[in-house]
Design a protein around this motif. Sequence first.
Motif, mmCIF file in Angstrom:
data_model
loop_
_atom_site.group_PDB
_atom_site.id
_atom_site.type_symbol
_atom_site.label_atom_id
_atom_site.label_comp_id
_atom_site.label_asym_id
_atom_site.label_seq_id
_atom_site.Cartn_x
_atom_site.Cartn_y
_atom_site.Cartn_z
ATOM 1 N N LEU A 140 100.270 48.413 34.221
ATOM 2 C CA LEU A 140 100.877 47.180 33.728
ATOM 3 C C LEU A 140 101.708 47.563 32.510
ATOM 4 O O LEU A 140 101.260 48.328 31.663
ATOM 5 C CB LEU A 140 99.791 46.177 33.327
ATOM 6 N N VAL A 141 102.894 47.058 32.436
ATOM 7 C CA VAL A 141 103.782 47.415 31.335
ATOM 8 C C VAL A 141 103.217 46.885 30.013
ATOM 9 O O VAL A 141 102.822 45.729 29.920
ATOM 10 C CB VAL A 141 105.192 46.818 31.582
ATOM 11 N N SER A 142 103.159 47.751 29.006
ATOM 12 C CA SER A 142 102.518 47.366 27.752
ATOM 13 C C SER A 142 103.472 46.620 26.833
ATOM 14 O O SER A 142 104.639 46.957 26.713
ATOM 15 C CB SER A 142 102.050 48.596 26.983
ATOM 16 N N LEU A 143 102.896 45.679 26.153
ATOM 17 C CA LEU A 143 103.619 44.981 25.089
ATOM 18 C C LEU A 143 103.354 45.729 23.794
ATOM 19 O O LEU A 143 102.216 45.994 23.437
ATOM 20 C CB LEU A 143 103.089 43.556 24.960
ATOM 21 N N LEU A 144 104.410 46.083 23.109
ATOM 22 C CA LEU A 144 104.228 46.789 21.845
ATOM 23 C C LEU A 144 104.241 45.829 20.664
ATOM 24 O O LEU A 144 103.642 46.085 19.636
ATOM 25 C CB LEU A 144 105.335 47.828 21.661
ATOM 26 N N GLY A 145 104.938 44.734 20.820
ATOM 27 C CA GLY A 145 104.973 43.785 19.715
ATOM 28 C C GLY A 145 105.947 42.679 20.020
ATOM 29 O O GLY A 145 106.484 42.593 21.119
ATOM 30 N N TYR A 146 106.146 41.839 19.021
ATOM 31 C CA TYR A 146 107.081 40.747 19.236
ATOM 32 C C TYR A 146 107.672 40.304 17.910
ATOM 33 O O TYR A 146 107.238 40.738 16.843
ATOM 34 C CB TYR A 146 106.391 39.575 19.926
ATOM 35 N N SER A 147 108.657 39.462 18.004
ATOM 36 C CA SER A 147 109.281 38.959 16.798
ATOM 37 C C SER A 147 109.779 37.555 17.073
ATOM 38 O O SER A 147 110.314 37.275 18.135
ATOM 39 C CB SER A 147 110.461 39.851 16.425
ATOM 40 N N VAL A 148 109.560 36.686 16.137
ATOM 41 C CA VAL A 148 110.084 35.341 16.266
ATOM 42 C C VAL A 148 110.957 35.071 15.070
ATOM 43 O O VAL A 148 110.500 35.101 13.935
ATOM 44 C CB VAL A 148 108.968 34.285 16.296
ATOM 45 N N GLY A 149 112.238 34.873 15.299
ATOM 46 C CA GLY A 149 113.137 34.496 14.218
ATOM 47 C C GLY A 149 113.328 33.007 14.266
ATOM 48 O O GLY A 149 112.696 32.320 15.060
ATOM 49 N N GLY A 150 114.220 32.482 13.430
ATOM 50 C CA GLY A 150 114.457 31.056 13.430
ATOM 51 C C GLY A 150 114.927 30.602 14.798
ATOM 52 O O GLY A 150 114.566 29.541 15.262
ATOM 53 N N ASN A 151 115.714 31.413 15.450
ATOM 54 C CA ASN A 151 116.276 30.948 16.713
ATOM 55 C C ASN A 151 116.205 31.975 17.824
ATOM 56 O O ASN A 151 116.960 31.906 18.769
ATOM 57 C CB ASN A 151 117.720 30.502 16.503
ATOM 58 N N GLU A 152 115.375 32.947 17.674
ATOM 59 C CA GLU A 152 115.190 33.780 18.849
ATOM 60 C C GLU A 152 113.796 34.357 18.940
ATOM 61 O O GLU A 152 113.060 34.424 17.966
ATOM 62 C CB GLU A 152 116.244 34.880 18.943
ATOM 63 N N MET A 153 113.455 34.704 20.153
ATOM 64 C CA MET A 153 112.147 35.269 20.408
ATOM 65 C C MET A 153 112.373 36.611 21.080
ATOM 66 O O MET A 153 113.194 36.727 21.981
ATOM 67 C CB MET A 153 111.382 34.369 21.357
ATOM 68 N N LEU A 154 111.632 37.585 20.629
ATOM 69 C CA LEU A 154 111.813 38.926 21.161
ATOM 70 C C LEU A 154 110.461 39.510 21.532
ATOM 71 O O LEU A 154 109.493 39.377 20.794
ATOM 72 C CB LEU A 154 112.454 39.810 20.088
ATOM 73 N N LEU A 155 110.431 40.160 22.677
ATOM 74 C CA LEU A 155 109.220 40.852 23.079
ATOM 75 C C LEU A 155 109.575 42.319 23.231
ATOM 76 O O LEU A 155 110.591 42.651 23.835
ATOM 77 C CB LEU A 155 108.711 40.322 24.419
ATOM 78 N N VAL A 156 108.745 43.162 22.662
ATOM 79 C CA VAL A 156 109.039 44.590 22.685
ATOM 80 C C VAL A 156 108.055 45.293 23.612
ATOM 81 O O VAL A 156 106.849 45.200 23.427
ATOM 82 C CB VAL A 156 108.942 45.180 21.267
ATOM 83 N N TYR A 157 108.583 45.950 24.613
ATOM 84 C CA TYR A 157 107.751 46.617 25.607
ATOM 85 C C TYR A 157 107.984 48.116 25.586
ATOM 86 O O TYR A 157 108.996 48.590 25.096
ATOM 87 C CB TYR A 157 108.132 46.169 27.022
ATOM 88 N N GLU A 158 107.086 48.800 26.218
ATOM 89 C CA GLU A 158 107.350 50.212 26.460
ATOM 90 C C GLU A 158 108.540 50.311 27.421
ATOM 91 O O GLU A 158 108.777 49.432 28.237
ATOM 92 C CB GLU A 158 106.120 50.903 27.037
ATOM 93 N N TYR A 159 109.267 51.377 27.295
ATOM 94 C CA TYR A 159 110.473 51.540 28.089
ATOM 95 C C TYR A 159 110.149 52.300 29.362
ATOM 96 O O TYR A 159 109.440 53.300 29.348
ATOM 97 C CB TYR A 159 111.495 52.303 27.248
ATOM 98 N N MET A 160 110.652 51.804 30.475
ATOM 99 C CA MET A 160 110.404 52.457 31.757
ATOM 100 C C MET A 160 111.725 53.034 32.249
ATOM 101 O O MET A 160 112.636 52.298 32.639
ATOM 102 C CB MET A 160 109.845 51.438 32.756
ATOM 103 N N SER A 161 111.787 54.353 32.250
ATOM 104 C CA SER A 161 113.084 55.004 32.376
ATOM 105 C C SER A 161 113.780 54.784 33.726
ATOM 106 O O SER A 161 114.994 54.723 33.789
ATOM 107 C CB SER A 161 112.922 56.494 32.134
ATOM 108 N N GLN A 162 113.007 54.673 34.791
ATOM 109 C CA GLN A 162 113.667 54.568 36.097
ATOM 110 C C GLN A 162 113.963 53.132 36.508
ATOM 111 O O GLN A 162 114.484 52.894 37.597
ATOM 112 C CB GLN A 162 112.827 55.252 37.180
ATOM 113 N N GLY A 163 113.588 52.206 35.684
ATOM 114 C CA GLY A 163 113.948 50.827 35.972
ATOM 115 C C GLY A 163 113.165 50.227 37.130
ATOM 116 O O GLY A 163 112.127 50.752 37.537
#
Length: 940
Positions: free
Chosen positions: A658-681
Amino acid sequence: MKLTHIFAVLLIYLAQGAIGTTDPNDFRILTDFRNGLENPDLLKWPGSGDDPCGPPAWPHVFCSNGRVTQIQVQGVGLKGPLPHNFNQLDKLQNLGLQRNHFNGDLPSFSGLSNLQYAYLDYNDFDTIPSDFFNGLRNVRVLALDDNPFNKTYGWSIPSDLAESTQLVNFSCSNCNIVGEIPDFFGGFRSLNMLRLSSNKLSGEIPSSFRGSTLHVLLLNDQEGGGLSGSIDIIATMLELTQVWLHGNQFTGSIPGNIGSLTSLKELNLNRNRLVGLIPKGLSDLNLESLNLDNNMFMGPVPQFKSAKVSYDSNSFCESNPGGQCAPQVSALLDFLHDLNYPEKLISRWTGNDPCEGPWWGISCNSKNEVSIINLKNLGLEGTLSPSLADLPSLLEIHLEGNYLHGVVPTDLTLLTSLRLLNLSGNNFDPPVPVFKNGVTVVVSGNPKLDPSSPPYVGPPVRPSPNEPPSNGADSSARKGSGSNSHTNVYNEPKSRVVAIILSAVAVSAFLAVVLIVVYCLKKRKQTQKKPRGGIVITPPKELPNSHNEVKIEIIDALSSFEAQNNSYNTNPTTNNNTRVIEVENLVFSIDVIRKATNDFRKENEIGRGGFGVVYKGELENGTKIAVKRTEAGPVCNKASNEFRTEISVLSEVRHRHLVSLLGYSVGGNEMLLVYEYMSQGALSRHLFHWRRLNLEPLDWEKRVCIALDVARGVEYLHNLGHQTFIHRDLKSANILLDDDFRAKVSDFGLVKLALDSERSVATRLAGTFGYLSPEYAVTGKITTKVDVFSFGVVLLELLTGLAALDERRSEEKRYLAEWFWGIKSNRGALIDSVDPALDAKEDVHESIYVVAELAGHCTARDPSNRPDMGHAVNVLTRLVEKWKPYEETERFCDDDVIGDTSLGLPQLLKGWQEEGDTRDFSGASKPPGMPDSFRSADAR
Ligand SMILES: *[C@@H]1O[C@H](CO)[C@@H](O)[C@H](O)[C@H]1NC(C)=O
Ligand SMILES: *[C@@H]1O[C@H](CO)[C@@H](O)[C@H](O)[C@H]1NC(C)=O
Ligand SMILES: *[C@@H]1O[C@H](CO)[C@@H](O)[C@H](O)[C@H]1NC(C)=O
């Protein structure tokens, strides 16, 4: 009464107003209100000695003559319940509590007869009492949207509300209303807006709405089936400007007089089961936006006058606006019209040539002219259209064993080639016109034409639209006379219905997302609101406005696996069956993400999903990441709930597949989820686009290995400790591959937490067309078997190299799963269907059969016939083991080479904390002190 007396009373009255002696009871309730809050400081109310009505009056409070008339605290961020005696503020006229975190039981408003405006929307009230609306005689606006009222069983709008005859706006979207739309709304003369979107309403639009002066009617997206019946009544509400009926089960045609709605600006009819031609009245309306997607409309696409029109996924004969249907098609569509557009036919009568493609029951001669209509025993209801006279090449018409009535049109005697008209076993009326010699007309079994026939039995009562379609042939049983020998005769009602509904779902998932985003963007403009605490996750308190807060240690810790026990603060507790997880330490700084992704440069974009855009990036320490970004801020409940679901699920779920979540960020107007990168897509790239992308096609071993990885990942999701997670949107685009082509499942935005007690949960339909299991598409009920079905479809894709759904393929092959049902038992056809890119040799045939059999098993129509994921893991594991000895690359498909990260994050962290362990944790082995029961089912 003496004049002096009156004067004295007046003085006291004025004195109260001026000096501001607050009514002691009002004072007490305000004090109770304050004392009940978790964060009363936000009110900035002075000490208790001061007088609420002033002067100066307390902030947010307005009085008249010592009585509280208004409380206005919208968006203050208050948390806590309202006092139970709130309705003693009986001079209250205007209440603005919207956009806070009020929770607990909403007190009764019974008797607040002065109340005119009540905004309670966007809060967390858990229940609404049944006498809430009692005596609200003067209320004009009631806004209750987005509250989780009576979540478990829902609630229905009490009849007390019928007395609120001054009502102008009533809105309660997304607040768990069940049952039917109350009649009384239709009787409110001043009602301007009725918004009941995203509830669990059923039944029809009440007939009391006929002629209503409503301007805005929003009834879209009802869960668990939805509203049904005809939409004819809409055309009688002449002042309508905005009508949202999408995401329901409305049937019938668009009313021909819809053109009378001259004020209409927006009409959404998408995702229903509407049929028929588009009336000219509609195409001539000058709307700002019109959505007709995902219905079963037929005939030509008219030249619409509206500014924005969408009509995808229908059964139009011709896709060009203004085009004409071929004469034979027009005649057959008129024929269908008089049969009330039976769903079972219309999904098959598509295209502009009845001699081309699967026009059920239609046969043609060598000149491509319709020669036989064979529609016996189909349960058709309606009359026989004279339009058949426009098909002069007709030789035979078989309509026996239906429920047709009316007279046999005289026009049919003009059919010069006709030799047989079999109308046996219907309910036609006399007289039967005189046909020329040589035409056999069979009318036996029509009680009114044939006295010897048994009495007519009408059509069976239809199942309510909320129930799945019944399994058997729904009509042919009646007379027992039908022999379905003709090859073209429709005989699989269920799969057809499913196909129709599936197609109704196609664009809808995407649209829903777009709508949510648009909705969110709109909402965001209205108020900039802090993220709300949800029941799933308590968001970090200091998060809101601090875009630049640097909390990067956790990320470094995770990405380099340096455990720093004091920077983790997860605190899993169980509360009302809901797991509360503190995820604050997964917070990323937006600046760090910007830097990593070159400020979200276009070149870094690697995909677009339902949730937003995905960018690739690299942190300063070299860790590659994938960032999922959406513009919509957390103001919007729906998107932010999805966001929180994702965080809570991902931070709880950790598994090598399962692809791991590394972290996240919530700004005033955006939400970001940071995942491990999977090179072959994504797997889909390698299966369907490898040529275009210059990739090597995947060989069979890799495919089986990927299937096993996915099966393990999903199995883990399904059996995560005491809970079950359902992915809901498993598909090859959500399966990501790493350098070694090991697969991980991603995109948990749609995961639904299933409680142990509730193995099946009704949800709003989500997922991707082509992978949706029939029962989910029909009922919205979700179980783990929904994922098993999707997994089966992925197996089929791996086998055939064909996408789950491709509109460009021929009708039979369009839906991979449906087509596969037809060929799965035929080994020859199976091998023929194997992806040519595999170049499959004899020696893998056996293993292809095994996978095909598993795929067939997983895509069984009946969910109870599908295996669980554990079975799939076993089957695939055996397969891999079988050929392993011959594999020179021993590490291939062997799970032990990847570290066991199959523990839930909170458990990992808890383990470390308990151990007080600060050692370097390379992620390669089980953390110390973890009981074996925490290990995933996968670890066997
Ligand atoms: C909502 O639930 C509460 C508590 O279970 C119940 O008393 C109340 O009657 C319900 N409300 C409605 C409108 O049914
Ligand atoms: C009622 O709702 C409509 C549509 O949203 C809005 O334009 C109107 O101002 C509202 N009326 C009142 C009295 O709030
Ligand atoms: C007409 O239909 C009835 C009922 O299916 C059948 O028994 C009869 O043989 C048919 N007649 C002809 C001439 O096909």
